[in-house]
Design a protein around this motif. Structure first.
Motif, mmCIF file in Angstrom:
data_model
loop_
_atom_site.group_PDB
_atom_site.id
_atom_site.type_symbol
_atom_site.label_atom_id
_atom_site.label_comp_id
_atom_site.label_asym_id
_atom_site.label_seq_id
_atom_site.Cartn_x
_atom_site.Cartn_y
_atom_site.Cartn_z
ATOM 1 N N PHE A 147 33.491 23.621 -9.705
ATOM 2 C CA PHE A 147 33.844 24.982 -10.138
ATOM 3 C C PHE A 147 35.293 25.334 -9.796
ATOM 4 O O PHE A 147 35.944 26.071 -10.543
ATOM 5 C CB PHE A 147 32.858 26.003 -9.556
ATOM 6 N N THR A 148 35.771 24.813 -8.692
ATOM 7 C CA THR A 148 37.181 25.042 -8.341
ATOM 8 C C THR A 148 38.079 24.426 -9.421
ATOM 9 O O THR A 148 39.033 25.054 -9.899
ATOM 10 C CB THR A 148 37.506 24.418 -6.974
ATOM 11 N N ASP A 149 37.729 23.189 -9.818
ATOM 12 C CA ASP A 149 38.508 22.520 -10.867
ATOM 13 C C ASP A 149 38.459 23.308 -12.175
ATOM 14 O O ASP A 149 39.480 23.478 -12.851
ATOM 15 C CB ASP A 149 37.964 21.101 -11.106
ATOM 16 N N LEU A 150 37.264 23.777 -12.532
ATOM 17 C CA LEU A 150 37.129 24.521 -13.786
ATOM 18 C C LEU A 150 37.958 25.803 -13.751
ATOM 19 O O LEU A 150 38.603 26.165 -14.739
ATOM 20 C CB LEU A 150 35.646 24.860 -14.050
ATOM 21 N N ARG A 151 37.954 26.473 -12.611
ATOM 22 C CA ARG A 151 38.760 27.709 -12.484
ATOM 23 C C ARG A 151 40.242 27.386 -12.622
ATOM 24 O O ARG A 151 40.974 28.103 -13.307
ATOM 25 C CB ARG A 151 38.511 28.371 -11.123
ATOM 26 N N HIS A 152 40.672 26.310 -11.987
ATOM 27 C CA HIS A 152 42.073 25.915 -12.080
ATOM 28 C C HIS A 152 42.448 25.602 -13.522
ATOM 29 O O HIS A 152 43.507 25.996 -14.000
ATOM 30 C CB HIS A 152 42.346 24.680 -11.199
ATOM 31 N N TYR A 153 41.569 24.893 -14.196
ATOM 32 C CA TYR A 153 41.842 24.564 -15.600
ATOM 33 C C TYR A 153 42.002 25.852 -16.410
ATOM 34 O O TYR A 153 42.965 26.015 -17.169
ATOM 35 C CB TYR A 153 40.729 23.707 -16.209
ATOM 36 N N TYR A 154 41.067 26.756 -16.221
ATOM 37 C CA TYR A 154 41.106 28.021 -16.976
ATOM 38 C C TYR A 154 42.390 28.795 -16.699
ATOM 39 O O TYR A 154 42.964 29.424 -17.594
ATOM 40 C CB TYR A 154 39.877 28.868 -16.630
ATOM 41 N N LYS A 155 42.873 28.744 -15.466
ATOM 42 C CA LYS A 155 44.091 29.470 -15.090
ATOM 43 C C LYS A 155 45.356 28.767 -15.591
ATOM 44 O O LYS A 155 46.467 29.226 -15.326
ATOM 45 C CB LYS A 155 44.170 29.651 -13.569
ATOM 46 N N GLY A 156 45.189 27.615 -16.259
ATOM 47 C CA GLY A 156 46.340 26.998 -16.903
ATOM 48 C C GLY A 156 46.825 25.696 -16.282
ATOM 49 O O GLY A 156 47.817 25.130 -16.732
ATOM 50 N N LYS A 157 46.139 25.217 -15.232
ATOM 51 C CA LYS A 157 46.576 23.972 -14.605
ATOM 52 C C LYS A 157 46.383 22.806 -15.575
ATOM 53 O O LYS A 157 45.419 22.779 -16.331
ATOM 54 C CB LYS A 157 45.763 23.737 -13.320
ATOM 55 N N ASP A 158 47.335 21.881 -15.520
ATOM 56 C CA ASP A 158 47.287 20.735 -16.414
ATOM 57 C C ASP A 158 46.259 19.715 -15.901
ATOM 58 O O ASP A 158 46.542 18.954 -14.984
ATOM 59 C CB ASP A 158 48.687 20.097 -16.483
ATOM 60 N N MET A 159 45.055 19.742 -16.448
ATOM 61 C CA MET A 159 43.995 18.818 -16.003
ATOM 62 C C MET A 159 43.256 18.286 -17.222
ATOM 63 O O MET A 159 43.231 18.928 -18.256
ATOM 64 C CB MET A 159 42.955 19.525 -15.133
ATOM 65 N N ASN A 160 42.614 17.150 -17.028
ATOM 66 C CA ASN A 160 41.806 16.568 -18.091
ATOM 67 C C ASN A 160 40.338 16.900 -17.794
ATOM 68 O O ASN A 160 39.752 16.386 -16.844
ATOM 69 C CB ASN A 160 42.047 15.056 -18.114
ATOM 70 N N LEU A 161 39.765 17.771 -18.609
ATOM 71 C CA LEU A 161 38.394 18.223 -18.358
ATOM 72 C C LEU A 161 37.375 17.091 -18.422
ATOM 73 O O LEU A 161 36.398 17.094 -17.679
ATOM 74 C CB LEU A 161 38.007 19.312 -19.363
ATOM 75 N N SER A 162 37.618 16.125 -19.307
ATOM 76 C CA SER A 162 36.692 14.982 -19.390
ATOM 77 C C SER A 162 36.666 14.270 -18.050
ATOM 78 O O SER A 162 35.606 13.862 -17.563
ATOM 79 C CB SER A 162 37.136 13.999 -20.464
ATOM 80 N N GLU A 163 37.847 14.144 -17.459
ATOM 81 C CA GLU A 163 37.926 13.453 -16.169
ATOM 82 C C GLU A 163 37.302 14.281 -15.051
ATOM 83 O O GLU A 163 36.670 13.735 -14.147
ATOM 84 C CB GLU A 163 39.385 13.106 -15.844
ATOM 85 N N VAL A 164 37.464 15.589 -15.141
ATOM 86 C CA VAL A 164 36.837 16.476 -14.149
ATOM 87 C C VAL A 164 35.321 16.288 -14.170
ATOM 88 O O VAL A 164 34.685 16.113 -13.125
ATOM 89 C CB VAL A 164 37.194 17.962 -14.428
ATOM 90 N N MET A 165 34.757 16.315 -15.370
ATOM 91 C CA MET A 165 33.298 16.177 -15.497
ATOM 92 C C MET A 165 32.846 14.776 -15.075
ATOM 93 O O MET A 165 31.824 14.619 -14.417
ATOM 94 C CB MET A 165 32.860 16.456 -16.950
ATOM 95 N N GLU A 166 33.633 13.785 -15.471
ATOM 96 C CA GLU A 166 33.300 12.403 -15.123
ATOM 97 C C GLU A 166 33.279 12.233 -13.601
ATOM 98 O O GLU A 166 32.367 11.610 -13.050
ATOM 99 C CB GLU A 166 34.352 11.478 -15.720
ATOM 100 N N SER A 167 34.294 12.791 -12.958
ATOM 101 C CA SER A 167 34.400 12.679 -11.510
ATOM 102 C C SER A 167 33.225 13.377 -10.834
ATOM 103 O O SER A 167 32.660 12.883 -9.856
ATOM 104 C CB SER A 167 35.728 13.290 -11.074
#
Ligand code: NAG
Length: 241
Positions: A147-167
């Motif tokens: 959830f921390t990663d998802l919040r960061h993504y939503y706030k504009g951080k450059d992340m790969n969501l596929s990798e977040v979920m995979e991890s």
């Protein structure tokens, strides 16, 4: 919204100009006394003594009719300047409204989406706590991280969501694997190998792929939407800077 604002401003301007032209062309019909023009001119906040007593030649005029008229060059300049000021003021008012509308809509959506994330996390937390109790509590960090990663993504951080979920799913698999085989101790190499085999073994069935796709769709759409609104706000702000 934007269209309506522009339309009304343009409309206002037209009406105003029309009024100006009509009131000035009255000059023509009043061949001698300029009484009506004096009234209209004073109503605009100017000194009526600037209006000639009788119609004069309008040869050097650019807006008023260039015939016999109660209008002078000086009056023309003053009315033009007033007209410009009023136009700008009305335009600014419309923009102010547009600006606050944009800002409040952006905030509303942002609040709504942040609340959705909070609620999803809380619901999941309560459900897992009830179902798995201590076992979940000991591994809650995996979920918190997601959830921390998802919040960061939503706030504009450059992340790969596929990798977040995979991890997330590979960490979960490692923990589940360790728990199921709790009589054994595994090295991180071994657990890494278990994760590598996840795509073949599919221990969670189709859930990771389905969930990944849905999360990605929702978050990409929400983030793009909020960023779009924010750009709109910046554009409006910059117009009157
Ligand atoms: C995100 O990661 C996945 C898996 O590693 C990869 O296939 C995909 O191309 C990446 N997407 C972007 C936009 O980098």
């Amino acid at each position: 919204m934007a269209d309506a604002g522009w339309f009304s401003v343009a409309q206002c301007f037209k009406v105003y100009v029309l009024f100006l032209v009509v009131s000035l062309s009255q000059c023509q019909t009043l061949s001698t006394a300029c009484i009506e023009v004096k009234k209209a001119y004073a109503a605009k906040g100017f000194d009526e003594n600037e209006v000639p007593l009788k119609a004069v030649s309008g040869e050097e005029l650019t807006i008023c009719p260039r015939t016999e008229t109660c209008c002078t060059r000086d009056m023309e300049d003053k009315l033009t300047s007033l007209s410009r000021k009023e136009y700008v003021r009305q335009l600014e008012e419309s923009f102010k409204l547009l600006k606050t509308t944009f800002a409040s809509r952006t905030k509303k959506f942002d609040d709504f989406f942040v609340q959705l994330i909070d609620k999803a996390q809380l619901d999941l937390h309560e459900m897992f706590l009830q179902t798995y109790g201590l076992l979940y509590q000991q591994n809650a960090a995996i979920f918190t991280k997601l959830f921390t990663d998802l919040r960061h993504y939503y706030k504009g951080k450059d992340m790969n969501l596929s990798e977040v979920m995979e991890s997330f799913f590979s960490k979960l698999l490692q923990r589940v694997f360790e728990l199921v085989n709790s009589g054994y101790v595994f090295t991180s190499d071994y657990l890494g190998c278990v994760t590598d085999k996840m795509n073949d073994l599919k221990p969670f069935g189709e859930v990771p792929i389905k969930l990944s796709t849905q999360v990605r769709k929702a978050f990409i759409a929400a983030r793009t939407f909020v960023q779009g609104l924010s750009i709109g706000k910046d554009v409006i702000n910059s117009v009157f800077e």
